[in-house]
Scaffold this motif. Sequence first.
Motif, PDB file in Angstrom:
ATOM      1  N   ARG A 153       0.782  -1.048   0.056  1.00  7.87           N
ATOM      2  CA  ARG A 153       0.063   0.053   0.170  1.00  7.87           C
ATOM      3  C   ARG A 153       0.983   1.193  -0.122  1.00  7.87           C
ATOM      4  O   ARG A 153       0.767   2.226  -0.852  1.00  7.87           O
TER       5      ARG A 153
ATOM      6  N   LYS B 171       1.299   4.246  -2.983  1.00  8.15           N
ATOM      7  CA  LYS B 171       1.195   5.515  -2.655  1.00  8.15           C
ATOM      8  C   LYS B 171       2.230   6.548  -2.843  1.00  8.15           C
ATOM      9  O   LYS B 171       2.084   7.470  -3.613  1.00  8.15           O
TER      10      LYS B 171
ATOM     11  N   ASN C 175       2.500   9.379  -5.773  1.00  8.83           N
ATOM     12  CA  ASN C 175       2.840  10.791  -5.472  1.00  8.83           C
ATOM     13  C   ASN C 175       4.059  11.272  -6.368  1.00  8.83           C
ATOM     14  O   ASN C 175       4.067  12.323  -7.141  1.00  8.83           O
TER      15      ASN C 175
END
Length: 108
Positions: A54, A58, A62
């Motif tokens: 996860r 993420k 970004n």
Amino acid sequence: MSKKKLQQPVAKCTLQEILGVIGGKWSMSIIYALFTGKKRFSELERLIPNISTRMLVKELKNMEANGIVVRKVFATVPPTVEYTLTTKGEKLEPIINELYKWGVEYVG
């Protein structure tokens, strides 16, 4: 006694923006892993101990949004995804290497 109003230095805002791009807990580790070339998602997971799937997703999203990495998807079953640094991301190499040297000398 009058209070002097302190002015915010412009550099502070810029530093906050920089940290928003590469200041995530795992960002520098991911960038460092990509210095040697393109990596598949599973390779990055293996190269970076203790990162969860996860968090890797993420951080990569970004960095992709900020132009640090490029995500390339291949139409295979299952889908193959490779990540590489952009020119902008490659320019971080000397900076991150210097931070690493500093850390070896003063932190570790």
